[in-house]
Design a protein around this motif. Structure first.
Motif: not given
Length: 189
Positions: A89-101
């Motif tokens: 999720m961090s790789n695909d959406y960026g760390y700031p959005a990982a949990f949100a994803s």
């Protein structure tokens, strides 16, 4: 001359922090620890899942308390920092959005998000709470450091510890969560 090590001053400071903890509702109004027990008990009784998120030491607190939620309370509780999913999720959406994803994919109306952050300022935690709201989830936050930290204003209930010491805040969060589980188990705990 050998110096005698003692926990006395640290224990007194920690006790002061725990004694001064604050629980507030989303509107900022004061609540008690019983409100936290009620929130968790209702969610568990409604068969809601519990999702736990945190960074660093707070992630370790999440992992530890997940054991008690699953084992003692027999609740479907999940930590959202499993390495392969978190790095995906961090790789695909960026760390700031990982949990949100992850919250957006896994959470459903009525589920509970427990967001634990010492500083209450982590962008990934704030984004996860926003995603939880979009899903119709309940939110419990546990923070420390500044009383004005932004995460503290986002939960249905918010527990805040008045300390800027990571150790006091992280261990304080774990202590309170352990007590909540014990209270949910009943008088024999």
């Amino acid at each position: 001359m050998e110096q005698q090590m003692t926990l006395g001053p640290a224990l007194q400071a920690f006790t002061s922090v725990l004694s001064a903890l604050e629980v507030t509702a989303g509107d900022g109004q004061p609540r008690g620890l019983d409100a936290l027990v009620s929130m968790l008990s209702r969610a568990r009784g409604d068969d809601a899942q519990c999702f736990l998120i945190g960074n660093g030491g707070s992630a370790a607190v999440c992992s530890h308390i997940q054991n008690d939620l699953v084992n003692k309370l027999r609740w479907r509780a999940h930590v959202l920092h499993e390495p392969s999913v978190m790095t995906c999720m961090s790789n695909d959406y960026g760390y700031p959005a990982a949990f949100a994803s992850m919250v957006g994919r896994m959470g459903r109306r009525g589920d509970l998000l427990v967001a634990i952050s010492s500083s209450g300022r982590s962008a990934n935690m704030l984004a996860a709470v926003e995603a939880a709201r979009t899903c119709g989830m309940q939110v419990l936050t546990l923070t420390g450091f500044g009383a004005d930290n932004p995460l503290r204003a986002t939960g249905d209930l918010n527990l805040w510890l008045p300390s800027s010491d990571y150790g006091e805040v992280e261990i304080g969060h774990l202590f309170v969560l352990h007590r909540l589980v014990d209270w949910m188990l009943g008088p024999s705990a």
